[in-house]
Motif scaffolding. Structure first.
Motif, short mmCIF file in Angstrom:
data_model
loop_
_atom_site.label_atom_id
_atom_site.label_comp_id
_atom_site.label_asym_id
_atom_site.label_seq_id
_atom_site.Cartn_x
_atom_site.Cartn_y
_atom_site.Cartn_z
N LEU A 220 0.82 -1.21 0.00
CA LEU A 220 0.00 0.00 0.00
C LEU A 220 0.86 1.26 0.00
O LEU A 220 0.50 2.27 -0.61
CB LEU A 220 -0.94 0.00 1.21
CG LEU A 220 -2.10 -1.00 1.17
CD1 LEU A 220 -2.91 -0.95 2.45
CD2 LEU A 220 -2.99 -0.76 -0.03
N HIS A 221 2.00 1.21 0.68
CA HIS A 221 2.90 2.36 0.69
C HIS A 221 3.32 2.72 -0.73
O HIS A 221 3.32 3.90 -1.12
CB HIS A 221 4.14 2.06 1.55
CG HIS A 221 5.19 3.12 1.45
ND1 HIS A 221 5.07 4.35 2.08
CD2 HIS A 221 6.38 3.15 0.78
CE1 HIS A 221 6.13 5.09 1.80
NE2 HIS A 221 6.94 4.38 1.02
N ILE A 222 3.67 1.68 -1.51
CA ILE A 222 4.07 1.92 -2.89
C ILE A 222 2.88 2.38 -3.72
O ILE A 222 2.97 3.34 -4.51
CB ILE A 222 4.68 0.64 -3.51
CG1 ILE A 222 5.96 0.26 -2.77
CG2 ILE A 222 4.97 0.84 -4.98
CD1 ILE A 222 6.56 -1.05 -3.22
N LEU A 223 1.74 1.72 -3.55
CA LEU A 223 0.56 2.05 -4.36
C LEU A 223 0.11 3.49 -4.17
O LEU A 223 -0.25 4.18 -5.12
CB LEU A 223 -0.58 1.09 -4.01
CG LEU A 223 -0.41 -0.35 -4.53
CD1 LEU A 223 -1.32 -1.30 -3.78
CD2 LEU A 223 -0.68 -0.40 -6.02
N MET A 229 7.14 8.73 -6.48
CA MET A 229 8.41 8.04 -6.25
C MET A 229 9.15 7.88 -7.57
O MET A 229 8.54 7.72 -8.62
CB MET A 229 8.14 6.65 -5.64
CG MET A 229 7.50 6.69 -4.27
SD MET A 229 6.93 5.04 -3.71
CE MET A 229 8.47 4.24 -3.34
N ASP A 230 10.49 7.92 -7.47
CA ASP A 230 11.23 7.62 -8.68
C ASP A 230 11.42 6.11 -8.80
O ASP A 230 11.18 5.36 -7.85
CB ASP A 230 12.57 8.38 -8.74
CG ASP A 230 13.52 7.99 -7.61
OD1 ASP A 230 13.57 6.79 -7.24
OD2 ASP A 230 14.23 8.88 -7.09
N ILE A 231 11.88 5.67 -9.97
CA ILE A 231 11.95 4.24 -10.24
C ILE A 231 12.87 3.51 -9.27
O ILE A 231 12.57 2.40 -8.82
CB ILE A 231 12.40 4.00 -11.70
CG1 ILE A 231 11.33 4.50 -12.68
CG2 ILE A 231 12.66 2.52 -11.96
CD1 ILE A 231 9.99 3.84 -12.53
N SER A 232 13.99 4.11 -8.92
CA SER A 232 14.93 3.45 -8.01
C SER A 232 14.31 3.24 -6.64
O SER A 232 14.50 2.20 -6.00
CB SER A 232 16.23 4.25 -7.88
OG SER A 232 15.96 5.53 -7.33
N GLU A 233 13.51 4.22 -6.15
CA GLU A 233 12.83 4.08 -4.86
C GLU A 233 11.82 2.93 -4.92
O GLU A 233 11.72 2.13 -3.99
CB GLU A 233 12.10 5.37 -4.51
CG GLU A 233 12.99 6.52 -4.10
CD GLU A 233 12.17 7.76 -3.78
OE1 GLU A 233 12.14 8.17 -2.61
OE2 GLU A 233 11.54 8.30 -4.71
N ALA A 237 11.89 -0.71 -2.94
CA ALA A 237 10.78 -1.08 -2.05
C ALA A 237 10.22 -2.45 -2.41
O ALA A 237 9.93 -3.27 -1.55
CB ALA A 237 9.69 -0.02 -2.12
N VAL A 238 10.06 -2.72 -3.71
CA VAL A 238 9.50 -4.00 -4.13
C VAL A 238 10.46 -5.14 -3.84
O VAL A 238 10.05 -6.23 -3.47
CB VAL A 238 9.13 -3.95 -5.63
CG1 VAL A 238 8.68 -5.32 -6.11
CG2 VAL A 238 8.01 -2.95 -5.84
N LYS A 239 11.76 -4.90 -3.99
CA LYS A 239 12.74 -5.95 -3.68
C LYS A 239 12.62 -6.39 -2.22
O LYS A 239 12.91 -7.53 -1.87
CB LYS A 239 14.15 -5.45 -3.97
CG LYS A 239 14.56 -5.60 -5.43
CD LYS A 239 16.03 -5.27 -5.61
CE LYS A 239 16.45 -5.54 -7.05
NZ LYS A 239 17.88 -5.22 -7.26
N GLY A 240 12.18 -5.47 -1.36
CA GLY A 240 12.04 -5.80 0.05
C GLY A 240 10.99 -6.84 0.33
O GLY A 240 10.88 -7.34 1.45
N VAL A 241 10.17 -7.19 -0.67
CA VAL A 241 9.14 -8.19 -0.47
C VAL A 241 9.72 -9.53 -0.06
O VAL A 241 9.06 -10.34 0.61
CB VAL A 241 8.28 -8.35 -1.75
CG1 VAL A 241 9.03 -9.07 -2.83
CG2 VAL A 241 6.99 -9.09 -1.44
N SER A 242 10.97 -9.81 -0.42
CA SER A 242 11.58 -11.09 -0.07
C SER A 242 11.64 -11.28 1.44
O SER A 242 11.66 -12.40 1.94
CB SER A 242 12.99 -11.19 -0.66
OG SER A 242 13.81 -10.14 -0.17
#
Length: 332
Positions: A220-223, A229-233, A237-242
């Motif tokens: 939700l934070h990303i959505l 947000m820029d692409i690197s941010e 954030a998505v990589k943190g899903v692991s």
């Protein structure tokens, strides 16, 4: 629990399997095809119990020696094929555990049943090794292939099997099961049902995961902030899903539900019909900042992202393309 009564959905398949046993029209090979968590393993296990049951009346009875052995995983005539290599079932695995073993008659039962999980991992050599057994099986042999991808089988294998496709379980049945048997709050059940899309195993996993709220909040934070947000941010954030021990496909399902909410609210202005009711203000904001075509483009980009990740396309590139689409279609 033994028997089919604890299985949610799949009524047509259950009736087919019961009738096959009752009418003595059991095939020598079945393919249970469906996504992970759709119920293949449970259905195949119950069918094996049904075929081996020694009780009277409704089968499987759950009480006879055979049912107790099957339930404990110790039935000598129900064999589960294993493989050492994580992504391959080799010709040696099939020859040693199935083709060679099937010539030995059942120890105590009418049937000798082989269950092959992850059957899509059989390489071409392994499938070819099975052909003669499937073409000319001993009368007592029944092979149950469990797969997420029936198209991975050779046509010569497919044509000799009964293919049973797992269909999505209706949302109301999934929700009822979560409320009554998993005992989760109604709002959490609603979210799990929306993400699961008829997959009961996935719904239970999401509803009972101790990481569920963390996963949802991270998404939700990303959505909510993606347009700023820029692409690197976003990629970081998505990589943190692991960290949350959840498959990226499940994570992307959260995104899909969010944008379906945006599309639904844009069309109806009905707050009661959205899943993320507690995020109404953010959904309303994005509804005002996008077009119908824009949301549909995002949903299509999500579908393509899932396909690319399934095909092992580079993770960073896939996510970058996805979020470029989001940023292009959701303005600040």
């Amino acid at each position: 629990m033994s028997g089919f009564q604890d299985i949610v959905g799949h009524k047509q398949i259950i009736e087919h399997l019961k009738n096959a046993e009752k009418l003595n029209k059991v095939s020598h090979a079945y393919i249970f095809s469906g996504e992970k968590g759709s119920g293949k393993k449970l259905l195949a296990s119950r069918f094996a119990e049904l075929l081996q049951c020694e009780g009277e009346g409704e089968k499987p009875c759950g009480k006879c020696r055979s049912c107790r052995q099957a339930e404990s995983g110790n039935h000598p005539d129900i064999i589960r094929i294993t493989h050492e290599k994580p992504n391959t079932i080799s010709v040696d695995d099939i020859r040693e555990q199935l083709v060679g073993d099937v010539q030995i008659k059942p120890y105590q039962s009418k049937y000798k049943i082989y269950i092959v999980p992850d059957a899509e991992k059989m390489n071409v050599q392994a499938q070819n090794a099975l052909l003669k057994t499937i073409e000319e099986p001993p009368a007592y042999a029944v092979i149950l292939f469990l797969t997420t991808n029936a198209s991975s089988f050779l046509p010569t294998i497919l044509s000799r099997c009964v293919v049973l496709n797992m269909k999505p379980v209706p949302d109301q049945e999934v929700r009822k099961y979560l409320m009554e048997h998993v005992e989760v709050p109604d709002y959490q059940a609603d979210i799990a049902v929306a993400f699961a899309q008829g997959n009961i195993g996935k719904a239970v996993k999401l509803a009972t995961s101790e990481y569920f709220n963390e996963i949802k909040n991270a998404a939700l934070h990303i959505l909510k902030n993606a347009p700023r947000m820029d692409i690197s941010e976003i990629s970081a954030a998505v990589k943190g899903v692991s960290e949350y021990k959840v498959d990226i496909q499940d994570y992307l399902d959260i995104f899909a539900v969010w944008y379906r909410d945006v599309l639904y609210f844009k069309a109806t202005r009905d707050a009661d019909g959205i899943i993320f009711r507690d995020q109404l203000a953010s959904i309303q904001e994005q509804t005002n900042n996008c077009s119908y075509e824009g949301v549909e483009d995002i949903l299509e980009a999500l579908r393509k992202a899932k396909e690319r990740l399934n095909a092992n396309v580079n993770f960073d590139l896939t996510m970058e393309l996805l979020f470029l689409t989001i940023k292009e279609n959701i303005t600040e």
